[in-house]
Design a protein around this motif. Structure first.
Motif, PDB file in Angstrom:
ATOM      1  N   GLY A  20       5.904 -11.718  49.164  1.00  0.00           N
ATOM      2  CA  GLY A  20       7.322 -11.698  48.835  1.00  0.00           C
ATOM      3  C   GLY A  20       7.587 -11.360  47.383  1.00  0.00           C
ATOM      4  O   GLY A  20       8.575 -10.686  47.053  1.00  0.00           O
ATOM      5  N   LEU A  21       6.705 -11.824  46.493  1.00  0.00           N
ATOM      6  CA  LEU A  21       6.854 -11.501  45.078  1.00  0.00           C
ATOM      7  C   LEU A  21       6.699 -10.000  44.851  1.00  0.00           C
ATOM      8  O   LEU A  21       7.416  -9.407  44.038  1.00  0.00           O
ATOM      9  CB  LEU A  21       5.825 -12.278  44.256  1.00  0.00           C
ATOM     10  CG  LEU A  21       5.848 -12.042  42.739  1.00  0.00           C
ATOM     11  CD1 LEU A  21       7.208 -12.399  42.154  1.00  0.00           C
ATOM     12  CD2 LEU A  21       4.738 -12.841  42.059  1.00  0.00           C
ATOM     13  N   ARG A  22       5.766  -9.413  45.576  1.00  0.00           N
ATOM     14  CA  ARG A  22       5.610  -7.962  45.488  1.00  0.00           C
ATOM     15  C   ARG A  22       6.893  -7.269  45.951  1.00  0.00           C
ATOM     16  O   ARG A  22       7.329  -6.279  45.354  1.00  0.00           O
ATOM     17  CB  ARG A  22       4.419  -7.521  46.337  1.00  0.00           C
ATOM     18  CG  ARG A  22       4.137  -6.045  46.280  1.00  0.00           C
ATOM     19  CD  ARG A  22       2.711  -5.732  46.649  1.00  0.00           C
ATOM     20  NE  ARG A  22       2.268  -6.463  47.830  1.00  0.00           N
ATOM     21  CZ  ARG A  22       1.010  -6.532  48.240  1.00  0.00           C
ATOM     22  NH1 ARG A  22       0.065  -5.914  47.543  1.00  0.00           N
ATOM     23  NH2 ARG A  22       0.672  -7.205  49.313  1.00  0.00           N
ATOM     24  N   GLY A  23       7.495  -7.785  47.013  1.00  0.00           N
ATOM     25  CA  GLY A  23       8.757  -7.226  47.475  1.00  0.00           C
ATOM     26  C   GLY A  23       9.855  -7.359  46.442  1.00  0.00           C
ATOM     27  O   GLY A  23      10.631  -6.422  46.201  1.00  0.00           O
ATOM     28  N   LEU A  24       9.944  -8.537  45.791  1.00  0.00           N
ATOM     29  CA  LEU A  24      10.948  -8.738  44.752  1.00  0.00           C
ATOM     30  C   LEU A  24      10.733  -7.768  43.595  1.00  0.00           C
ATOM     31  O   LEU A  24      11.698  -7.195  43.060  1.00  0.00           O
ATOM     32  CB  LEU A  24      10.884 -10.179  44.252  1.00  0.00           C
ATOM     33  CG  LEU A  24      11.775 -10.508  43.042  1.00  0.00           C
ATOM     34  CD1 LEU A  24      13.245 -10.326  43.377  1.00  0.00           C
ATOM     35  CD2 LEU A  24      11.506 -11.935  42.543  1.00  0.00           C
ATOM     36  N   ALA A  25       9.495  -7.588  43.197  1.00  0.00           N
ATOM     37  CA  ALA A  25       9.197  -6.687  42.082  1.00  0.00           C
ATOM     38  C   ALA A  25       9.658  -5.263  42.384  1.00  0.00           C
ATOM     39  O   ALA A  25      10.263  -4.589  41.532  1.00  0.00           O
ATOM     40  CB  ALA A  25       7.694  -6.707  41.782  1.00  0.00           C
ATOM     41  N   ILE A  26       9.400  -4.787  43.595  1.00  0.00           N
ATOM     42  CA  ILE A  26       9.795  -3.430  43.956  1.00  0.00           C
ATOM     43  C   ILE A  26      11.310  -3.324  44.079  1.00  0.00           C
ATOM     44  O   ILE A  26      11.905  -2.298  43.711  1.00  0.00           O
ATOM     45  CB  ILE A  26       9.103  -3.007  45.264  1.00  0.00           C
ATOM     46  CG1 ILE A  26       7.599  -2.916  45.036  1.00  0.00           C
ATOM     47  CG2 ILE A  26       9.641  -1.675  45.758  1.00  0.00           C
ATOM     48  CD1 ILE A  26       7.185  -2.004  43.898  1.00  0.00           C
ATOM     49  N   PHE A 273       5.563 -14.051  36.224  1.00  0.00           N
ATOM     50  CA  PHE A 273       4.571 -13.963  37.309  1.00  0.00           C
ATOM     51  C   PHE A 273       3.689 -15.208  37.336  1.00  0.00           C
ATOM     52  O   PHE A 273       3.450 -15.794  38.404  1.00  0.00           O
ATOM     53  CB  PHE A 273       3.722 -12.705  37.119  1.00  0.00           C
ATOM     54  CG  PHE A 273       2.428 -12.714  37.884  1.00  0.00           C
ATOM     55  CD1 PHE A 273       2.399 -12.423  39.234  1.00  0.00           C
ATOM     56  CD2 PHE A 273       1.234 -13.034  37.235  1.00  0.00           C
ATOM     57  CE1 PHE A 273       1.201 -12.439  39.947  1.00  0.00           C
ATOM     58  CE2 PHE A 273       0.033 -13.056  37.934  1.00  0.00           C
ATOM     59  CZ  PHE A 273       0.022 -12.760  39.296  1.00  0.00           C
ATOM     60  N   VAL A 274       3.200 -15.627  36.180  1.00  0.00           N
ATOM     61  CA  VAL A 274       2.317 -16.794  36.109  1.00  0.00           C
ATOM     62  C   VAL A 274       3.033 -18.052  36.608  1.00  0.00           C
ATOM     63  O   VAL A 274       2.474 -18.835  37.386  1.00  0.00           O
ATOM     64  CB  VAL A 274       1.807 -16.991  34.671  1.00  0.00           C
ATOM     65  CG1 VAL A 274       1.037 -18.308  34.545  1.00  0.00           C
ATOM     66  CG2 VAL A 274       0.914 -15.825  34.259  1.00  0.00           C
ATOM     67  N   LEU A 275       4.274 -18.235  36.192  1.00  0.00           N
ATOM     68  CA  LEU A 275       5.022 -19.426  36.605  1.00  0.00           C
ATOM     69  C   LEU A 275       5.281 -19.428  38.111  1.00  0.00           C
ATOM     70  O   LEU A 275       5.218 -20.481  38.756  1.00  0.00           O
ATOM     71  CB  LEU A 275       6.342 -19.507  35.844  1.00  0.00           C
ATOM     72  CG  LEU A 275       6.235 -19.828  34.346  1.00  0.00           C
ATOM     73  CD1 LEU A 275       7.607 -19.775  33.690  1.00  0.00           C
ATOM     74  CD2 LEU A 275       5.587 -21.189  34.132  1.00  0.00           C
ATOM     75  N   VAL A 276       5.563 -18.266  38.673  1.00  0.00           N
ATOM     76  CA  VAL A 276       5.789 -18.191  40.124  1.00  0.00           C
ATOM     77  C   VAL A 276       4.506 -18.490  40.883  1.00  0.00           C
ATOM     78  O   VAL A 276       4.497 -19.249  41.863  1.00  0.00           O
ATOM     79  CB  VAL A 276       6.354 -16.810  40.512  1.00  0.00           C
ATOM     80  CG1 VAL A 276       6.345 -16.635  42.043  1.00  0.00           C
ATOM     81  CG2 VAL A 276       7.764 -16.635  39.976  1.00  0.00           C
ATOM     82  N   MET A 277       3.395 -17.937  40.427  1.00  0.00           N
ATOM     83  CA  MET A 277       2.135 -18.115  41.143  1.00  0.00           C
ATOM     84  C   MET A 277       1.580 -19.530  41.008  1.00  0.00           C
ATOM     85  O   MET A 277       0.754 -19.959  41.814  1.00  0.00           O
ATOM     86  CB  MET A 277       1.099 -17.100  40.647  1.00  0.00           C
ATOM     87  CG  MET A 277       1.412 -15.658  41.038  1.00  0.00           C
ATOM     88  SD  MET A 277       1.631 -15.459  42.819  1.00  0.00           S
ATOM     89  CE  MET A 277       0.019 -15.929  43.412  1.00  0.00           C
ATOM     90  N   THR A 278       2.008 -20.243  39.999  1.00  0.00           N
ATOM     91  CA  THR A 278       1.538 -21.631  39.837  1.00  0.00           C
ATOM     92  C   THR A 278       2.549 -22.640  40.378  1.00  0.00           C
ATOM     93  O   THR A 278       2.455 -23.834  40.092  1.00  0.00           O
ATOM     94  CB  THR A 278       1.266 -21.934  38.349  1.00  0.00           C
ATOM     95  OG1 THR A 278       2.448 -21.662  37.583  1.00  0.00           O
ATOM     96  CG2 THR A 278       0.117 -21.091  37.827  1.00  0.00           C
ATOM     97  N   ALA A 279       3.514 -22.147  41.159  1.00  0.00           N
ATOM     98  CA  ALA A 279       4.599 -23.021  41.636  1.00  0.00           C
ATOM     99  C   ALA A 279       4.484 -23.330  43.123  1.00  0.00           C
ATOM    100  O   ALA A 279       5.481 -23.688  43.746  1.00  0.00           O
ATOM    101  CB  ALA A 279       5.946 -22.375  41.334  1.00  0.00           C
ATOM    102  N   LEU A 291      10.136 -17.129  48.794  1.00  0.00           N
ATOM    103  CA  LEU A 291       9.525 -15.794  48.755  1.00  0.00           C
ATOM    104  C   LEU A 291       8.742 -15.487  50.024  1.00  0.00           C
ATOM    105  O   LEU A 291       8.526 -14.311  50.351  1.00  0.00           O
ATOM    106  CB  LEU A 291       8.603 -15.674  47.539  1.00  0.00           C
ATOM    107  CG  LEU A 291       9.278 -15.604  46.165  1.00  0.00           C
ATOM    108  CD1 LEU A 291       8.224 -15.576  45.067  1.00  0.00           C
ATOM    109  CD2 LEU A 291      10.168 -14.368  46.064  1.00  0.00           C
ATOM    110  N   ALA A 292       8.317 -16.507  50.732  1.00  0.00           N
ATOM    111  CA  ALA A 292       7.529 -16.286  51.948  1.00  0.00           C
ATOM    112  C   ALA A 292       8.393 -15.872  53.134  1.00  0.00           C
ATOM    113  O   ALA A 292       7.866 -15.463  54.169  1.00  0.00           O
ATOM    114  CB  ALA A 292       6.739 -17.549  52.302  1.00  0.00           C
TER     115      ALA A 292
END
Length: 692
Positions: A20-26, A273-279, A291-292
């Motif tokens: 989902g994060l990849r989708g948000l980035a695009i 990115f780091v904060l999202v991945m550690t959340a 995001l899922a």
């Protein structure tokens, strides 16, 4: 396999929020390209981090599990089935469409960049062609966006080598593979980030596209995969996750990424990115859960295809409509079209390729190589045909009959040459951008991204060491491309009078002492390489001892036209060495390249501009004439020969005046030989003494 080597490897588990994060980035990339009026989001920076995170875990687990080497067929088979099918389809489609939609002058670049895109070297192609990353416009490459995929492709080649090397070292030293890879990734982060900061200060256009200045973002993702994401207290994760989202989303609104990234400010989206991945947290309102789910997961499915399709659709739309910007209605239409094409590409190309090629990695590699070879080979063959045709047209412009193409002599106040009607102007529109001075193709011409050491282009007809070379008058042309645009004129005069014409040119670097002590608008800021070049040019000129130095007396690069204080300093240094200087008034700069304007215009007069308007017009009167008298400078003003009266026509005497938006065409410069000759006899009589 020793347990020490495999201790603490990144765990193999699916992170749906990563998709989902990849989708948000695009979404951010596409939204800012279409609706952002040229601004750049932090989406690409996040996308690079995601790639580093994913591939590092996959590679290290396999390499450590096998004790070193990874399966080449499995690794490249995975890359081939995931990356190549959509890329090949889009590049082939865009190339064919571009040959129809884009004007002929852009076909050569289109075909060259099609091959560069398929070979994942588009970022280097853009750097070598001196194109900075810019907002979309009708003159922008439809493949420009593939620079970031090229950076990733080069990372996918480099990272297995570093991973295997780290594992082998760890095996020999009795370390864990994870420990060794943390060291490698950390070193890449430090080295690449330091280089990004340096390059950002010296050449931002190159920094934005350069693999070396982007690797730190991929390596940050790698470090996060290695260190682990469970470093934030569990209770705080929902909050820190949304802070990360806020950083990522706000980036494009607050920062100008094209001017600031990948320098220190790129830490903004990377920290997000780091904060999202550690959340990671099971709370339904937490970032990892949001995001899922749709719509982010659905966009993640088509993210690769959406990135590939949206940019060429945007460029083609702007080209067909003849516009520089999109309204929201047009942007919405392009977005819908890109979403449809992306869904079709994912449904009928990506998914079938994944299903069919997954158990057949060697077949995937073979199919990918053959397909790339066919499409890239076709583009290369087409490029050779176009290059040959362009070379013939440029040769025709050089050998053109002056009675049919009088150029500037049609404006001769004493005896204007007649201009035949019904004659197509030269050079032809599709090759005008290549009608450059001969030395542009020589290695002696310098770029701002290179060394500041001064190099000199020798005279091709009478080089150093040739018979009688010491006895010929010498003219040195220097001070940037707007001085260099007169080299074709000097070639004509050199043949006429037996001169030697030398060139010392760093692109975009005028003859100035400015290091920031002279502020704009009178003086223009210069790069560090240009400053270094200017520190050495006077001594080089002194050693050459030319009979005249030909350079700019004014510059239209600032607003308004000026004679910079840095120019005066350099002239004083040359005066102290008794070196004669001829300074010519600069030519105005336009908003739109003349050839592209003429292609779209119904009448050449539609491309005429006011000499005081445009991007950077001319002042009235000339700023040089407002200085205290400078008898040491032979001042030449030929502006009336390309901007008669108050207007600057696009075509004069059946010859294109400009090859782009800024520089005189070589064909028109050659037609200015007689006017320049007359002026040089007045201000530089020493060049003619051997003929008296």
């Amino acid at each position: 396999m020793s347990s020490a080597l495999t201790t603490g490897l990144p765990e193999r588990r699916y992170r749906p929020e990563l998709h989902g994060l990849r989708g948000l980035a695009i979404v951010l990339v596409v939204a800012f390209h279409l609706f952002g009026q040229g601004r750049v989001s932090g989406g690409i920076d996040v996308f690079l981090c995601v790639s580093g995170y994913l591939f590092t875990g996959i590679l290290l687990r396999e390499s450590a599990g096998r004790g070193g080497p990874v399966s080449v067929s499995a690794y490249f088979g995975r890359l081939a089935r995931r990356l190549l099918p959509p890329m090949i389809v889009v590049v082939a489609s865009v190339t064919l469409a571009g040959l129809i939609v884009l004007p002929g002058m852009r076909h050569e670049a289109l075909l060259r960049e099609a091959g560069a895109s398929l070979l994942y070297v588009e970022n280097w192609a853009l750097i070598s062609s001196q194109l900075q990353y810019e907002a979309a416009g009708p003159a922008t490459s439809p493949f420009q966006h593939i620079w970031s995929l090229s950076v990733q492709g080069q990372f996918y080649l480099l990272w297995p080598v570093l991973t295997v090397a780290a594992v082998l070292v760890a095996k020999r030293m009795g370390w864990s593979a994870r420990r060794a890879m943390i060291g490698v990734s950390g070193a890449v982060v430090i080295g690449s980030f330091s280089y990004a900061v340096f390059l950002h200060e010296t050449d931002q256009a190159v920094a934005y596209l350069h693999t070396g200045s982007r690797l730190w973002q991929l390596a940050i993702g790698a470090l996060l995969a290695l260190i682990g994401t469970r470093v934030v207290p569990r209770r705080a994760r929902p909050v820190t996750g949304w802070i990360g989202i806020a950083l990522i989303v706000s980036c494009g609104f607050i920062l100008d990424g094209a001017e600031l990234f990948p320098g220190p400010w790129a830490l903004w989206p990377v920290l997000g990115f780091v904060l999202v991945m550690t959340a990671e947290h099971p709370a339904p309102w937490g970032v990892s859960q949001v995001l899922a789910r749709a719509p982010f997961s659905a966009i993640g499915d088509i993210s690769y295809a959406l990135y590939l399709w949206h940019w060429p659709l945007l460029i083609f739309w702007l080209t067909l409509r003849g516009r520089d910007e999109l309204g929201w209605r047009s942007a919405s239409v392009i977005l819908i079209g890109a979403l449809i094409l992306s869904y079709l590409t994912h449904r009928f190309i990506e998914r079938p390729a994944t299903v069919w090629f997954t158990p057949r990695p060697r077949v995937a590699i073979a199919a990918g190589v053959v397909s790339v070879a066919l499409v890239a080979g076709g583009a290369l063959a087409g490029l050779r045909v176009v290059e040959a045709a362009h070379a013939d047209r440029l040769a025709e412009a050089v050998a053109a009959d002056p009675d049919r193409y009088p150029g500037a002599l049609a404006l001769d106040p004493r005896s204007p040459r007649p201009v035949p009607k019904g004659v197509e102007p030269i050079p032809s529109f599709d090759v005008a951008h290549q009608d450059q001075p001969d030395y542009y193709a020589w290695p002696c011409r310098q770029t701002p991204s290179g060394s500041g050491e001064v190099t000199v282009c020798d005279d091709p007809e009478h080089p150093e060491g040739s018979p009688g070379w010491r006895d010929r008058p010498v003219v040195l042309v220097t001070g940037g491309s707007h001085a260099g645009q007169w080299v074709p004129t000097f070639r004509v005069l050199a043949q006429r009078h037996g001169w030697r014409v030398l060139v010392a040119d760093m692109a975009g670097c005028q003859l100035t002492t400015n290091r920031g002590q002279y502020p704009p608008p009178r003086d223009v800021p210069v790069s560090e390489a240009c400053q270094e070049w200017n520190e050495g040019i006077v001594e080089v000129i002194d050693d050459l001892a030319p009979d005249a130095v030909f350079t700019l007396a004014t510059t239209s690069l600032g607003k308004p036209e000026s004679t910079p204080l840095g120019f005066l300093d350099q002239w004083e240094h040359l005066r102290e060495r008794e070196i004669p200087v001829v300074g010519i008034r600069d030519s105005p700069r336009r908003v739109q390249p003349v050839p592209e304007c003429l292609v779209a215009a119904e009448d050449p007069d539609d491309c005429t501009v006011n000499r005081r308007s445009g991007a950077y017009g001319l002042a009235d009167p000339s700023p040089f004439t407002q200085l205290s008298p400078r008898p040491d400078i032979g001042y030449v003003d030929l502006s009336q020969w390309y901007c008669p009266g108050t207007k600057c026509p696009a075509v004069i005497g059946n010859v294109l005046v400009y090859r782009d938006a800024s520089h005189l065409s070589s064909a028109y410069a050659r037609s200015l030989a007689d006017p320049l000759d007359a002026e040089l006899r007045r201000v530089a009589p020493q060049l003619y003494r051997s003929q008296d």
